[in-house]
Design an enzyme around this catalytic site. Structure first.
Site, PDB file in Angstrom:
ATOM      1  N   ASN A 152       2.060   6.662  -6.064  1.00  7.58           N
ATOM      2  CA  ASN A 152       0.670   6.628  -5.635  1.00  7.58           C
ATOM      3  C   ASN A 152       0.108   8.046  -5.625  1.00  7.58           C
ATOM      4  OD1 ASN A 152       0.559   3.739  -4.668  1.00  7.58           O
ATOM      5  ND2 ASN A 152       2.242   4.493  -3.413  1.00  7.58           N
ATOM      6  N   CYS A 173       5.957   1.806  -9.264  1.00  8.91           N
ATOM      7  CA  CYS A 173       6.000   0.380  -9.566  1.00  8.91           C
ATOM      8  C   CYS A 173       7.282   0.078 -10.322  1.00  8.91           C
ATOM      9  CB  CYS A 173       4.790  -0.042 -10.395  1.00  8.91           C
ATOM     10  SG  CYS A 173       4.845  -1.784 -10.855  1.00  8.91           S
ATOM     11  N   HIS A 220      -2.711   5.360  -9.068  1.00 14.97           N
ATOM     12  CA  HIS A 220      -1.422   5.993  -9.323  1.00 14.97           C
ATOM     13  C   HIS A 220      -1.658   7.198 -10.227  1.00 14.97           C
ATOM     14  CE1 HIS A 220       1.677   2.748  -8.056  1.00 14.97           C
ATOM     15  NE2 HIS A 220       0.555   2.610  -7.371  1.00 14.97           N
ATOM     16  N   HIS A 262      -6.997   2.124  -5.309  1.00 10.96           N
ATOM     17  CA  HIS A 262      -5.584   2.460  -5.127  1.00 10.96           C
ATOM     18  C   HIS A 262      -5.081   2.996  -6.467  1.00 10.96           C
ATOM     19  CE1 HIS A 262      -1.478   1.229  -3.372  1.00 10.96           C
ATOM     20  NE2 HIS A 262      -1.203   1.706  -4.570  1.00 10.96           N
ATOM     21  N   ARG A 305       5.196   1.766   3.630  1.00  9.98           N
ATOM     22  CA  ARG A 305       5.547   0.481   3.000  1.00  9.98           C
ATOM     23  C   ARG A 305       5.583   0.617   1.477  1.00  9.98           C
ATOM     24  NH1 ARG A 305       4.307  -3.075  -0.984  1.00  9.98           N
ATOM     25  NH2 ARG A 305       2.086  -2.727  -0.583  1.00  9.98           N
ATOM     26  N   ASP A 306       4.443   0.783   0.868  1.00 14.77           N
ATOM     27  CA  ASP A 306       4.373   0.829  -0.593  1.00 14.77           C
ATOM     28  C   ASP A 306       5.152   2.013  -1.139  1.00 14.77           C
ATOM     29  OD1 ASP A 306       3.511  -0.027  -3.119  1.00 14.77           O
ATOM     30  OD2 ASP A 306       1.791   1.308  -3.075  1.00 14.77           O
TER      31      ASP A 306
END
Length: 299
Positions: free
Chosen positions: A248, A239, A208, A206, A12-13
């Site tokens: 990520n 992002c 990056h 989470h 998803r992300d």
């Protein structure tokens, strides 16, 4: 061996910001291989408007392929930005959904065209429905250390947003270091404030990897008791509203680091390398995961 929970957010992300739109079958193969590598927590998709995020347009179809086969052994979640998305997730058979907000008014406005206050108002009905339906809700907070528009974010602001999510009913808070600029002392400052008010079992990190600091920040979080992290196979993602923000932290890098540090992730690194190799071929671009590159080059 002490266990560390890894939530794989690549499907998803990771994929939602990729230019190449994968077929549903390729996504299914991606998830199948992740499951076979040992992943037990996977963010599968997002129930959003198809015109806004075309990469997630097949949420219902993909869920229909994956959940009947693997939901017994794997905890799948999906992003639901509003009640329509929540109803779609419920219909698809999910027992965990996620909502998102941020600490920064500017970022929230750019990302979802709402203020932070309005974002809470929009997803409060999701918490209410989920409580009735017995569905768990995970809360994402973006820009927990810094914002591309507002600069450094005080830890107290992140605490305020996190406490509101917990009060609403979130079972876990994913702390998104959205633009990847943080260094360990900033993670220490953030967690020191949060842990005075929030039990550690509710917190997830989470990270990056824009400046290559994700693993260093993971080590800092581990030293303070965090045992839940998000990551993405191959380092997929990024992002779109944060210029230059890398993806990520790669699941391979996280698994390699944690296993060498003596933690049990339940994920087989060699199998994971093959997952990323498959995805690299489908997206027709090179991944930046250091562990993936090293392992692939030595065969």
């Amino acid at each position: 061996m002490e266990k560390v929970k890894i939530t794989e957010v690549g499907p998803r992300d990771g994929l939602q910001n990729e230019k190449t739109i994968l077929s549903t079958q390729d996504k299914f193969e991606f998830i199948k291989r992740l499951v076979e590598s040992g992943a037990k927590h996977i963010e599968l998709t997002s129930f959003v408007r198809k015109d806004r995020i075309p990469q997630m347009a097949d949420a219902m179809e993909l869920s229909a392929l994956v959940l009947p086969l693997y939901a017994k052994d794997v905890q799948f979640s999906c992003l639901t930005p509003n009640t329509k998305g929540y109803e779609g997730a419920k219909l698809a058979g999910f027992n965990e959904v996620a909502v998102f907000t941020a600490t920064s008014e500017s970022f929230t406005k750019k990302n979802i065209n709402m203020t932070v206050k309005e974002s809470f108002e929009s997803f409060q009905p999701i918490f209410d429905l989920a409580k009735q339906d017995g569905i768990k809700v995970r809360g994402y907070i973006s820009t927990v250390v810094a914002c591309p528009y507002e600069g450094k974010i005080p830890p107290e602001k992140t605490l305020e947003v996190a406490e509101r999510l917990l009060d609403a009913g979130a079972y876990e808070i994913s702390l998104g270091e959205t633009i990847g600029v943080a260094v360990p002392n900033e993670i220490e400052s953030l967690l020191s404030v949060l842990l005075k008010k929030i039990p550690i079992s509710y917190l997830n990190c989470h990270f990056h990897d824009t400046y290559g600091m994700a693993i260093a920040n993971t080590k800092q979080a581990l030293s303070m008791g965090i045992r839940s992290f998000d990551s993405s196979a191959g380092g997929l993602g990024g992002c779109p509203y944060a210029k230059g923000a890398a993806g990520n932290v790669a699941t391979e890098d996280l698994v390699y680091f944690l296993s060498r540090e003596g933690y049990d992730t339940g994920i087989n690194l060699d199998s994971l390398i093959q997952v990323s190799q498959f995805m690299e071929s489908k997206l027709d671009r090179s991944f930046n995961s250091r562990t993936y590159i090293a392992k692939k080059n030595v065969g």
